[in-house]
Motif scaffolding. Structure first.
Motif, mmCIF file in Angstrom:
data_model
loop_
_atom_site.group_PDB
_atom_site.id
_atom_site.type_symbol
_atom_site.label_atom_id
_atom_site.label_comp_id
_atom_site.label_asym_id
_atom_site.label_seq_id
_atom_site.Cartn_x
_atom_site.Cartn_y
_atom_site.Cartn_z
ATOM 1 N N ALA A 145 0.833 -1.207 0.000
ATOM 2 C CA ALA A 145 0.000 0.000 0.000
ATOM 3 C C ALA A 145 0.867 1.256 0.000
ATOM 4 C CB ALA A 145 -0.926 -0.012 1.209
ATOM 5 N N LEU A 146 1.933 1.252 0.772
ATOM 6 C CA LEU A 146 2.831 2.407 0.804
ATOM 7 C C LEU A 146 3.585 2.553 -0.510
ATOM 8 C CD1 LEU A 146 4.190 4.751 2.258
ATOM 9 C CD2 LEU A 146 5.797 3.102 3.255
ATOM 10 N N MET A 147 4.047 1.437 -1.069
ATOM 11 C CA MET A 147 4.815 1.500 -2.316
ATOM 12 C C MET A 147 3.978 2.024 -3.481
ATOM 13 S SD MET A 147 7.357 -1.787 -2.236
ATOM 14 C CE MET A 147 6.231 -3.024 -1.651
ATOM 15 N N GLN A 148 2.666 1.837 -3.452
ATOM 16 C CA GLN A 148 1.794 2.354 -4.504
ATOM 17 C C GLN A 148 1.685 3.867 -4.447
ATOM 18 O OE1 GLN A 148 0.362 0.885 -7.090
ATOM 19 N NE2 GLN A 148 1.101 -1.137 -6.532
ATOM 20 N N THR A 149 1.981 4.474 -3.304
ATOM 21 C CA THR A 149 1.829 5.928 -3.145
ATOM 22 C C THR A 149 3.146 6.679 -3.227
ATOM 23 O OG1 THR A 149 2.024 5.842 -0.738
ATOM 24 C CG2 THR A 149 -0.185 5.561 -1.663
ATOM 25 N N ILE A 150 4.248 5.972 -3.478
ATOM 26 C CA ILE A 150 5.565 6.604 -3.586
ATOM 27 C C ILE A 150 6.010 6.564 -5.049
ATOM 28 C CG2 ILE A 150 7.977 6.511 -2.864
ATOM 29 C CD1 ILE A 150 6.057 7.326 -0.621
ATOM 30 N N ARG A 151 6.376 7.713 -5.573
ATOM 31 C CA ARG A 151 6.778 7.854 -6.978
ATOM 32 C C ARG A 151 8.236 7.443 -7.159
ATOM 33 N NH1 ARG A 151 4.393 11.930 -10.213
ATOM 34 N NH2 ARG A 151 3.780 12.922 -8.274
ATOM 35 N N CYS A 152 8.500 6.735 -8.241
ATOM 36 C CA CYS A 152 9.877 6.380 -8.596
ATOM 37 C C CYS A 152 10.592 7.646 -9.061
ATOM 38 C CB CYS A 152 9.880 5.330 -9.697
ATOM 39 S SG CYS A 152 11.530 4.945 -10.318
ATOM 40 N N VAL A 153 11.744 7.932 -8.496
ATOM 41 C CA VAL A 153 12.455 9.158 -8.855
ATOM 42 C C VAL A 153 13.187 9.030 -10.188
ATOM 43 C CG1 VAL A 153 12.656 9.989 -6.493
ATOM 44 C CG2 VAL A 153 14.439 8.534 -7.420
ATOM 45 N N VAL A 154 13.303 7.810 -10.700
ATOM 46 C CA VAL A 154 13.939 7.604 -11.997
ATOM 47 C C VAL A 154 12.892 7.634 -13.109
ATOM 48 C CG1 VAL A 154 15.273 5.980 -13.402
ATOM 49 C CG2 VAL A 154 15.807 6.252 -10.986
ATOM 50 N N SER A 157 7.699 0.086 -10.916
ATOM 51 C CA SER A 157 8.914 0.395 -11.659
ATOM 52 C C SER A 157 9.944 -0.730 -11.574
ATOM 53 C CB SER A 157 9.536 1.685 -11.112
ATOM 54 O OG SER A 157 10.770 1.930 -11.743
ATOM 55 N N ASP A 158 10.677 -0.918 -12.665
ATOM 56 C CA ASP A 158 11.771 -1.890 -12.686
ATOM 57 C C ASP A 158 13.143 -1.230 -12.552
ATOM 58 O OD1 ASP A 158 10.280 -4.229 -12.891
ATOM 59 O OD2 ASP A 158 10.087 -4.041 -15.061
ATOM 60 N N ALA A 159 13.172 0.056 -12.278
ATOM 61 C CA ALA A 159 14.445 0.761 -12.130
ATOM 62 C C ALA A 159 15.182 0.244 -10.890
ATOM 63 C CB ALA A 159 14.208 2.255 -12.010
ATOM 64 N N ASP A 160 16.494 0.254 -10.946
ATOM 65 C CA ASP A 160 17.304 -0.228 -9.823
ATOM 66 C C ASP A 160 17.022 0.565 -8.552
ATOM 67 O OD1 ASP A 160 18.517 -2.169 -11.384
ATOM 68 O OD2 ASP A 160 20.184 -0.860 -11.950
ATOM 69 N N LEU A 161 16.886 1.874 -8.678
ATOM 70 C CA LEU A 161 16.623 2.707 -7.507
ATOM 71 C C LEU A 161 15.259 2.386 -6.911
ATOM 72 C CD1 LEU A 161 17.555 4.897 -5.584
ATOM 73 C CD2 LEU A 161 16.609 6.582 -7.150
ATOM 74 N N ALA A 162 14.258 2.116 -7.760
ATOM 75 C CA ALA A 162 12.934 1.729 -7.258
ATOM 76 C C ALA A 162 13.026 0.413 -6.496
ATOM 77 C CB ALA A 162 11.940 1.621 -8.402
ATOM 78 N N GLY A 163 13.849 -0.511 -6.977
ATOM 79 C CA GLY A 163 14.056 -1.776 -6.257
ATOM 80 C C GLY A 163 14.681 -1.540 -4.897
ATOM 81 N N ASP A 164 15.646 -0.624 -4.851
ATOM 82 C CA ASP A 164 16.271 -0.299 -3.560
ATOM 83 C C ASP A 164 15.260 0.354 -2.623
ATOM 84 O OD1 ASP A 164 18.653 -1.292 -4.533
ATOM 85 O OD2 ASP A 164 19.484 0.682 -5.026
ATOM 86 N N MET A 165 14.392 1.201 -3.167
ATOM 87 C CA MET A 165 13.378 1.850 -2.334
ATOM 88 C C MET A 165 12.348 0.835 -1.841
ATOM 89 S SD MET A 165 12.921 5.387 -4.505
ATOM 90 C CE MET A 165 11.799 6.252 -3.411
ATOM 91 N N ARG A 166 11.976 -0.134 -2.690
ATOM 92 C CA ARG A 166 11.055 -1.198 -2.250
ATOM 93 C C ARG A 166 11.674 -2.006 -1.122
ATOM 94 N NH1 ARG A 166 10.283 -1.903 -7.828
ATOM 95 N NH2 ARG A 166 11.712 -3.671 -7.828
ATOM 96 N N ALA A 167 12.951 -2.350 -1.279
ATOM 97 C CA ALA A 167 13.642 -3.112 -0.239
ATOM 98 C C ALA A 167 13.694 -2.315 1.062
ATOM 99 C CB ALA A 167 15.050 -3.477 -0.706
ATOM 100 N N LEU A 168 13.955 -1.030 0.953
ATOM 101 C CA LEU A 168 14.007 -0.171 2.136
ATOM 102 C C LEU A 168 12.660 -0.125 2.836
ATOM 103 C CD1 LEU A 168 15.991 2.821 2.774
ATOM 104 C CD2 LEU A 168 13.566 3.279 2.772
ATOM 105 N N VAL A 169 11.584 0.029 2.064
ATOM 106 C CA VAL A 169 10.239 0.063 2.646
ATOM 107 C C VAL A 169 9.951 -1.252 3.360
ATOM 108 C CG1 VAL A 169 7.774 0.061 2.056
ATOM 109 C CG2 VAL A 169 9.278 1.794 1.092
#
Length: 135
Positions: free
Chosen positions: A42-51, A60-72
């Motif tokens: 639910a949180l990841m759906q409301t956070i925009r990928c910065v890439v 998003s499949d961007a590397d940074l989005a993956g890092d942000m998902r892992a962080l969340v």
């Protein structure tokens, strides 16, 4: 020396930019606890990928989005609330990262503008119709 310099110039920069690190462990792996995973999703759906800028980090499949998902997921698993994680992400990446911006002194004109414009349009239409009826 000249050969080394020539080699550096000849190698395309794009090849040097290829990521060689594996994705973060929780970027594509769900949490074992279904409630925590649902909160993370639910949180990841409301956070925009910065890439990507047009996708959420969940899509998003961007590397940074993956890092942000892992962080969340890591922070949710550690017991942090989604609101605290959102606040941390906004502090780190700016307000733009959230698809649900807060209403404050900076954003209230954006929220009020559609209502004001509809009111002005209604007044203009009313005035125009009254003039037609009189004529």
């Amino acid at each position: 020396m000249r050969r080394a310099l020539l080699l550096l110039v000849a190698v395309p920069t794009a090849l040097l930019a290829d990521p060689t690190l594996a994705p973060a462990p929780l970027s594509y792996t769900q949490l074992p606890d279904a409630r925590q995973e649902a909160a993370a999703q639910a949180l990841m759906q409301t956070i925009r990928c910065v890439v990507c800028q047009g996708q959420s980090i969940a899509d998003s499949d961007a590397d940074l989005a993956g890092d942000m998902r892992a962080l969340v997921r890591q922070r949710i698993a550690a017991g942090e609330t989604p609101q605290a994680i959102r606040a941390w992400l906004i502090a780190r990446y700016g307000r733009w990262v959230s698809y649900q911006p807060a209403i404050d002194a900076m954003t209230w004109p954006l929220w009020a503008a559609p209502i004001v414009l509809l009111g002005l349009g209604w007044l203009l239409a009313r005035t125009a119709f009254r003039r037609r009826r009189v004529a």
